[in-house]
Scaffold this active site. Structure first.
Site, PDB file in Angstrom:
ATOM      1  N   SER A   7       0.813  -1.235   0.000  1.00  0.00           N
ATOM      2  CA  SER A   7       0.000   0.000   0.000  1.00  0.00           C
ATOM      3  C   SER A   7       0.831   1.263   0.000  1.00  0.00           C
ATOM      4  CB  SER A   7      -0.854   0.083   1.261  1.00  0.00           C
ATOM      5  OG  SER A   7      -1.651  -1.027   1.399  1.00  0.00           O
ATOM      6  N   HIS A  22      -4.113   0.621  -4.682  1.00  0.00           N
ATOM      7  CA  HIS A  22      -3.370  -0.574  -5.091  1.00  0.00           C
ATOM      8  C   HIS A  22      -3.522  -0.730  -6.605  1.00  0.00           C
ATOM      9  CE1 HIS A  22      -2.926  -2.644  -1.063  1.00  0.00           C
ATOM     10  NE2 HIS A  22      -3.853  -1.759  -0.771  1.00  0.00           N
ATOM     11  N   HIS A  63      -5.645  -9.183  -1.653  1.00  0.00           N
ATOM     12  CA  HIS A  63      -5.628  -9.692  -0.286  1.00  0.00           C
ATOM     13  C   HIS A  63      -6.790 -10.658  -0.066  1.00  0.00           C
ATOM     14  CE1 HIS A  63      -3.734  -5.722  -0.330  1.00  0.00           C
ATOM     15  NE2 HIS A  63      -2.988  -6.128   0.682  1.00  0.00           N
ATOM     16  N   TYR A  92      -8.815 -10.540   2.376  1.00  0.00           N
ATOM     17  CA  TYR A  92     -10.028  -9.827   2.841  1.00  0.00           C
ATOM     18  C   TYR A  92     -10.875  -9.289   1.686  1.00  0.00           C
ATOM     19  CZ  TYR A  92      -7.124  -5.599   2.288  1.00  0.00           C
ATOM     20  OH  TYR A  92      -6.311  -4.613   1.797  1.00  0.00           O
ATOM     21  N   GLU A  93     -10.310  -9.241   0.490  1.00  0.00           N
ATOM     22  CA  GLU A  93     -11.098  -8.779  -0.652  1.00  0.00           C
ATOM     23  C   GLU A  93     -12.055  -9.866  -1.149  1.00  0.00           C
ATOM     24  OE1 GLU A  93      -8.735  -6.339  -3.625  1.00  0.00           O
ATOM     25  OE2 GLU A  93      -7.134  -7.040  -2.309  1.00  0.00           O
ATOM     26  N   ALA A 134       2.741  -2.665   4.103  1.00  0.00           N
ATOM     27  CA  ALA A 134       2.464  -1.691   5.162  1.00  0.00           C
ATOM     28  C   ALA A 134       2.095  -2.504   6.388  1.00  0.00           C
ATOM     29  CB  ALA A 134       1.294  -0.821   4.737  1.00  0.00           C
ATOM     30  N   MET A 159      -1.772  -7.536   6.887  1.00  0.00           N
ATOM     31  CA  MET A 159      -2.794  -8.383   6.254  1.00  0.00           C
ATOM     32  C   MET A 159      -2.319  -9.009   4.940  1.00  0.00           C
ATOM     33  SD  MET A 159      -5.985  -5.785   6.813  1.00  0.00           S
ATOM     34  CE  MET A 159      -6.185  -4.884   8.368  1.00  0.00           C
ATOM     35  N   SER A 160      -1.015  -9.123   4.769  1.00  0.00           N
ATOM     36  CA  SER A 160      -0.535  -9.661   3.483  1.00  0.00           C
ATOM     37  C   SER A 160       0.726 -10.500   3.687  1.00  0.00           C
ATOM     38  CB  SER A 160      -0.251  -8.502   2.517  1.00  0.00           C
ATOM     39  OG  SER A 160       0.836  -7.737   2.981  1.00  0.00           O
ATOM     40  N   ASN A 186       1.869   2.840  10.860  1.00  0.00           N
ATOM     41  CA  ASN A 186       1.108   3.338  12.017  1.00  0.00           C
ATOM     42  C   ASN A 186       1.502   2.499  13.222  1.00  0.00           C
ATOM     43  OD1 ASN A 186      -0.551   1.251  10.319  1.00  0.00           O
ATOM     44  ND2 ASN A 186      -1.264   1.020  12.411  1.00  0.00           N
ATOM     45  N   HIS A 228      -7.151   3.772   7.039  1.00  0.00           N
ATOM     46  CA  HIS A 228      -6.459   3.413   5.799  1.00  0.00           C
ATOM     47  C   HIS A 228      -5.697   4.629   5.258  1.00  0.00           C
ATOM     48  CE1 HIS A 228      -5.480   1.462   2.054  1.00  0.00           C
ATOM     49  NE2 HIS A 228      -6.133   2.378   1.355  1.00  0.00           N
TER      50      HIS A 228
HETATM   51  N1  HPA Z   1      -2.950  -3.714  11.301  1.00  0.00           N
HETATM   52  C1  HPA Z   1      -3.094  -4.574  10.273  1.00  0.00           C
HETATM   53  N2  HPA Z   1      -2.661  -4.298   9.047  1.00  0.00           N
HETATM   54  C2  HPA Z   1      -2.043  -3.143   8.847  1.00  0.00           C
HETATM   55  C3  HPA Z   1      -1.859  -2.205   9.858  1.00  0.00           C
HETATM   56  C4  HPA Z   1      -2.338  -2.510  11.168  1.00  0.00           C
HETATM   57  O1  HPA Z   1      -2.205  -1.736  12.126  1.00  0.00           O
HETATM   58  N3  HPA Z   1      -1.203  -1.134   9.318  1.00  0.00           N
HETATM   59  C5  HPA Z   1      -0.990  -1.438   8.011  1.00  0.00           C
HETATM   60  N4  HPA Z   1      -1.512  -2.650   7.715  1.00  0.00           N
END
Ligand code: HPA
Length: 291
Positions: free
Chosen positions: A33, A64, A86, A88-89, A116, A220-221, A244, A256
């Site tokens: 991302s 993306h 991903h 989750y998609e 990310a 998540m990847s 983050n 996001h």
């Molecule tokens: N959690 C899960 N996936 C993420 C995060 C997070 O804090 N930041 C970027 N991808």
């Protein structure tokens, strides 16, 4: 008749190859991302939209963009995936890892995965890059469940039903990345990446639990791609951008936008780091080519 994943990957690779008949990529690079800048470092670039590639999954997420960029970084032939899909998609584990299968069919031997991630380890700073030393798979699935597909790894003696994951993230590649980081005065620590399915971010209680499990980063990847790459005998380097602090570790709610904005802020740094790792790999490949 239903075709196998192997046949589908060959078909996809053939289409890509027809666009770049003189290029056999040695290194595959998957960009996370907001981390698309590496693709700008590619010379003699040929771009192919995922929508043109048979069986290739299309990303549904803003930020993306889905295209493969083929060309060279410091003379080394590369295939860069700008955008990934991903779990989750709604894509199946097989679909999520299909692009990595295709990279192997194209000739890739080394895979650089970027993502990310939320920072869990105390002291991590938003915007810093981290090397993935190991992972914890809490996605709830393994992408290799189902019939074994040994054809992919045959020439490297891989493709086994049961295989070792002790050094899933290649030690030598991490050393190269650390050296490249030092040259660029980058603070480049190593950490354990824990994968969840998302799409909701975690609760603070989950993050406290993950910390006790030994996780430094959460995302998540990457983990499905690493597992499939190791099954095929590819070497893997994983680089996370701490976009983050994980849930409960900062005063602001997660979004996001924050993830994406932080990615954007450090993507040039990441691009430089990857370019120098590729240059180091070029030296290694040159010396292998000489008798
Ligand atoms: N959690 C899960 N996936 C993420 C995060 C997070 O804090 N930041 C970027 N991808």
């Amino acid at each position: 008749m239903k075709t196998t994943v192997f046949e589908q990957a060959c078909e996809a690779a053939e289409l890509i190859h027809s666009h770049v008949p003189n290029l056999i990529p040695r290194i595959g690079i998957v960009l996370g991302s907001g981390l698309g800048a590496v693709a700008d470092a590619v010379t003699e670039a040929v771009r192919i939209s995922y929508s043109e590639i048979p069986h290739f999954p299309q990303s549904t997420i803003v930020g993306h963009s889905g295209q493969m960029v083929l060309g060279r970084v410091d003379k080394v032939p590369v295939a860069v995936m700008q955008g990934r899909v991903h779990y989750y998609e709604g894509y199946s584990p097989e679909q999520v890892t299909f692009p990595v299968r295709v990279l192997e069919r194209l000739g890739v031997e080394t895979l650089i995965l970027t993502n990310a991630a939320g920072g869990i380890r105390p002291g991590l700073a938003v915007g810093q890059l981290m090397l993935i030393a190991d992972h914890i798979n809490l996605l709830g699935f393994n992408p290799l469940t189902g019939p074994n597909e040994p054809q992919f790894g045959v020439k490297r003696g891989a493709g086994l039903r049961f295989f070792d994951m002790t050094e899933a993230y290649d030690r030598r590649l991490r050393e190269m990345a650390r050296r490249a980081g030092q040259e660029q005065n980058l603070r480049l620590e190593e950490g354990v990446y824990l994968a969840v399915s998302g799409p909701s971010f975690e609760t603070p209680a989950e993050i406290r639990a993950f910390q006790r499990l030994g996780a430094d980063l959460v995302g998540m990847s990457t983990v499905p791609e690493t597992i499939v790459a190791r099954h095929m005998g590819l070497r893997v380097l994983g680089v996370s951008c701490v976009t983050n602090l994980a849930a409960g570790l900062s005063a602001t709610p997660l979004s996001h936008e924050e993830v994406f904005e932080t990615g954007r802020r450090v993507e040039q740094q990441l691009a430089r780091l990857i370019a120098s790792v590729v240059s180091e790999l070029a030296v290694e490949m040159d010396s292998e080519a000489k008798p």
